[in-house]
Design a protein around this motif. Sequence first.
Motif, short mmCIF file in Angstrom:
data_model
loop_
_atom_site.label_atom_id
_atom_site.label_comp_id
_atom_site.label_asym_id
_atom_site.label_seq_id
_atom_site.Cartn_x
_atom_site.Cartn_y
_atom_site.Cartn_z
N ALA A 1 54.75 50.54 36.89
CA ALA A 1 54.86 51.27 38.15
C ALA A 1 56.22 51.96 38.26
N LEU A 2 57.28 51.27 37.85
CA LEU A 2 58.63 51.86 37.88
C LEU A 2 58.73 53.05 36.94
N PHE A 3 58.10 52.93 35.76
CA PHE A 3 58.11 54.03 34.80
C PHE A 3 57.46 55.28 35.39
N ILE A 4 56.37 55.08 36.12
CA ILE A 4 55.68 56.22 36.74
C ILE A 4 56.58 56.89 37.78
N LEU A 5 57.21 56.07 38.63
CA LEU A 5 58.11 56.61 39.65
C LEU A 5 59.31 57.30 39.02
N PHE A 6 59.90 56.65 38.02
CA PHE A 6 61.08 57.19 37.35
C PHE A 6 60.75 58.52 36.66
N SER A 7 59.66 58.53 35.90
CA SER A 7 59.27 59.74 35.17
C SER A 7 58.89 60.87 36.13
N SER A 8 58.28 60.53 37.25
CA SER A 8 57.95 61.54 38.26
C SER A 8 59.23 62.16 38.82
N GLY A 9 60.23 61.33 39.06
CA GLY A 9 61.52 61.83 39.53
C GLY A 9 62.18 62.74 38.51
N VAL A 10 62.06 62.38 37.23
CA VAL A 10 62.64 63.22 36.17
C VAL A 10 61.96 64.58 36.13
N ILE A 11 60.65 64.62 36.30
CA ILE A 11 59.92 65.89 36.31
C ILE A 11 60.40 66.77 37.47
N LEU A 12 60.58 66.15 38.64
CA LEU A 12 61.08 66.90 39.80
C LEU A 12 62.46 67.48 39.53
N VAL A 13 63.36 66.66 39.01
CA VAL A 13 64.74 67.10 38.77
C VAL A 13 64.80 68.15 37.67
N GLN A 14 64.07 67.92 36.57
CA GLN A 14 64.10 68.87 35.46
C GLN A 14 63.55 70.24 35.86
N THR A 15 62.44 70.24 36.58
CA THR A 15 61.86 71.51 37.05
C THR A 15 62.81 72.22 38.00
N SER A 16 63.44 71.45 38.87
CA SER A 16 64.40 72.02 39.81
C SER A 16 65.60 72.61 39.06
N ASP A 17 66.07 71.90 38.03
CA ASP A 17 67.20 72.39 37.24
C ASP A 17 66.88 73.73 36.59
N ILE A 18 65.65 73.88 36.14
CA ILE A 18 65.26 75.14 35.49
C ILE A 18 65.28 76.29 36.48
N ILE A 19 64.63 76.11 37.63
CA ILE A 19 64.52 77.23 38.59
C ILE A 19 65.84 77.50 39.30
N LYS A 20 66.74 76.50 39.31
CA LYS A 20 68.06 76.71 39.92
C LYS A 20 69.08 77.22 38.91
N ASN B 1 55.35 58.76 29.13
CA ASN B 1 55.58 57.50 29.84
C ASN B 1 54.61 57.30 31.00
N ILE B 2 54.31 58.37 31.72
CA ILE B 2 53.36 58.27 32.83
C ILE B 2 51.98 57.91 32.31
N PHE B 3 51.56 58.55 31.23
CA PHE B 3 50.23 58.29 30.66
C PHE B 3 50.12 56.83 30.20
N ILE B 4 51.09 56.37 29.42
CA ILE B 4 51.07 54.99 28.92
C ILE B 4 51.11 53.99 30.07
N SER B 5 51.93 54.27 31.07
CA SER B 5 52.05 53.36 32.21
C SER B 5 50.78 53.31 33.04
N LEU B 6 50.18 54.48 33.28
CA LEU B 6 48.91 54.53 34.01
C LEU B 6 47.82 53.77 33.24
N LEU B 7 47.80 53.95 31.93
CA LEU B 7 46.81 53.27 31.10
C LEU B 7 46.99 51.76 31.17
N ASN B 8 48.24 51.31 31.15
CA ASN B 8 48.53 49.88 31.25
C ASN B 8 48.07 49.31 32.58
N LEU B 9 48.33 50.04 33.66
CA LEU B 9 47.91 49.58 34.99
C LEU B 9 46.39 49.56 35.12
#
Length: 222
Positions: free
Chosen positions: A167-186, A205-213
């Motif tokens: 669950a933490l991996f999903i939250l963490f990776s989601s945050g990374v996607i938000l920040v990385q996309t923001s960094d690109i457009i900014k 990481n999201i895929f593996i974590s979702l699969l595990n859950l």
Amino acid sequence: MNQQSVYSTSSQTSVLQTNKVLRNTYMLLAMTLLFSAAVAGITMSLNLPHPGLIITLVGFYGLLFLVHKTSNSSAGVVSVFAFTGFLGYTLGPILNMVIGAGGGELVTTALGGTALIFFALSAYVLTTKKDMSFLNGMLFAGFWVILIGMIANMFLNIPALSLGMSALFILFSSGVILVQTSDIIKGGERNYVLATVTLYVSLYNIFISLLNLLMAFSGNDD
């Protein structure tokens, strides 16, 4: 007038450069995902064994180091494909195990969930153009929590802890996607090779974590 003209030209150049980085990132990401899926498919069809924890870690960090060293040259693209191809290879045996246990639908669900999360997060940032850099502090703290949790779980092997880590991996990776996309457009990220790898690892990481859950909640992890 001259200052306004210079400012306008500079602004237009910046927008064009940002759009180019964004376009190249998504294009390379799509190609590496297809390549990784193809390698995983070959690994599954040949029923190749998982390389193991040590080889996986050495391959992951070794190839990641190579990507960073070559990110500013044409060799960077080759390094990205080597990196994502290796992760595709590690994914094949995992998918074989899940499908062999009757979890074919779980793989499809995890894949669809990963795609939905990525498109939703990307669309949010691209639409709102919100600066997500405020998440950096939480991501830094989350990284250490995940690292400590992974080390602890290696010795304790507690199922509940493993699920919590997923669950933490999903939250963490989601945050990374938000920040990385923001960094690109900014304009904070100008290297589409590094941006691609960051997004790819997050999706992996999201895929593996979702699969595990999903396996845990469906009872297919026995």
